[in-house]
Write an enzyme that holds these catalytic residues in place. Structure first.
Site, short mmCIF file in Angstrom:
data_model
loop_
_atom_site.label_atom_id
_atom_site.label_comp_id
_atom_site.label_asym_id
_atom_site.label_seq_id
_atom_site.Cartn_x
_atom_site.Cartn_y
_atom_site.Cartn_z
N ASP A 67 24.34 -46.56 22.75
CA ASP A 67 23.21 -46.79 21.85
C ASP A 67 21.97 -46.07 22.36
O ASP A 67 21.97 -45.49 23.46
CB ASP A 67 22.94 -48.30 21.69
CG ASP A 67 23.17 -49.09 22.99
OD1 ASP A 67 23.09 -48.48 24.07
OD2 ASP A 67 23.40 -50.29 22.93
N ASP A 136 22.41 -63.24 23.44
CA ASP A 136 22.69 -63.77 22.10
C ASP A 136 24.07 -63.33 21.60
O ASP A 136 24.38 -63.47 20.42
CB ASP A 136 21.60 -63.33 21.11
CG ASP A 136 21.50 -61.81 20.95
OD1 ASP A 136 22.28 -61.07 21.62
OD2 ASP A 136 20.67 -61.35 20.14
N HIS A 138 25.21 -60.20 21.63
CA HIS A 138 25.30 -58.85 21.06
C HIS A 138 26.16 -57.95 21.94
O HIS A 138 26.31 -58.15 23.16
CB HIS A 138 23.92 -58.24 20.78
CG HIS A 138 23.10 -57.87 21.98
ND1 HIS A 138 21.82 -58.32 22.17
CD2 HIS A 138 23.35 -57.04 23.02
CE1 HIS A 138 21.34 -57.79 23.29
NE2 HIS A 138 22.25 -57.01 23.83
N GLU A 143 23.54 -56.88 16.78
CA GLU A 143 23.00 -58.22 16.91
C GLU A 143 23.81 -59.19 16.05
O GLU A 143 24.59 -58.76 15.19
CB GLU A 143 21.53 -58.23 16.45
CG GLU A 143 20.61 -57.36 17.32
CD GLU A 143 20.25 -58.00 18.66
OE1 GLU A 143 20.99 -58.87 19.15
OE2 GLU A 143 19.20 -57.62 19.23
#
Ligand code: F6R
Length: 260
Positions: A67, A136, A138, A143
């Site tokens: 990314d 979280d 991800h 996400e």
């Protein structure tokens, strides 16, 4: 999926480095590289072995990052392109033209995802994809709510992820909101997925990913759909895993010929 509960982050780094080196020794490896804090000890271990003359030659290795932030000035030290060069590929002598990431130039953004997918296919796909997990759940910058079939595209970071990553920037206001990220479907195309998880902050997310339902609400749970996943975790990260004793039994009884 094989979960390997290890005593310490150092053991995670040593075994992670073994997996990467095995792929490189097999020849012509295409490595998928994550950034963030978790893989750094593994990267340092690879560099330590290389500098000591114990590692393989990285000639012919190609690398693809997971990314990239959008909106940072070119060459910004926290861009993932600059980070991976500094933390791994430069010290291993892998030339810059063998390291690719999604291109964050504003003019080309609408087609950046499709172009990155083409580059991955043209390289023959990723042999070993190193992954970290967000608090979280991800995976890369997918996400919660991301399509389990998604490909490389523009995404918006959650407040939680921007807060987590503020430590690299000085303040949350400096963390970009937008990123280009490999999709969950892109990640599933790699031949071997190597998830590294260390520290108590990852315990809940790791448990949801490994033992919870497969759901876009926990993007890392998509790993359950892949035929070859290795999870290396340390003591604090494994605490949420209800089957951790079994994972340890399996690893302790692993035939020597089987490998990871
Ligand atoms: C980084 C990436 C992210 C990180 C995740 C965990 O390329 O794709 O998914 O792996 O945010 O970050 P750390 O390791 O810093 O806790």
């Amino acid at each position: 999926m094989e979960v390997v509960p290890l005593a310490s982050a150092d053991e995670v780094a040593a075994l992670g480095a073994d997996v990467v080196e095995a792929a490189v020794r097999a020849g012509g490896a295409v490595l998928g590289l994550a950034t963030g804090s978790t893989p750094l000890p593994t990267y340092r271990e690879l560099i330590r072995r290389y500098d000591a003359g114990l590692g393989p030659s990285y000639d012919g290795v190609r690398c693809f990052t997971l990314d990239e932030y959008v909106g940072l000035p070119a060459g910004h030290p926290e861009s993932y392109r600059a980070t991976i060069a500094r933390e791994l590929t430069d010290p291993l002598g892998i030339p810059a033209d063998r390291v690719q990431g999604p291109s964050p130039e504003l003019a080309g953004l609408p087609t950046a995802g499709a172009r990155y997918e083409e580059a991955l296919v043209a390289a023959g796909g990723v042999d070993v994809q190193i992954l970290g997990i967000g608090s979280d759940g991800h995976l890369a910058f997918n996400e919660p709510g991301s399509s389990l079939a998604s490909l490389t595209r523009l995404k918006t970071l959650t407040e939680e992820t921007r807060r987590d990553n503020a430590r690299f920037f000085g303040s949350i206001d400096e963390v970009p909101r937008h990123v280009l990220t490999q999709g969950l479907g892109t990640i599933l195309r790699a031949r071997h997925l190597l998830l590294l998880a260390t520290g108590a902050a990852k315990a809940a997310a790791l448990a949801a990913a490994v033992e919870g339902p497969v759901s876009a609400s926990c993007p890392a749970s998509v790993l359950q759909l892949h035929p070859h996943v290795t999870v290396l975790c340390d003591g604090p990260a494994e605490t949420g895993l209800t089957r951790r004793d079994h994972y340890r039994e399996v690893y302790d009884a692993k035939p020597a010929w089987q490998g990871l």
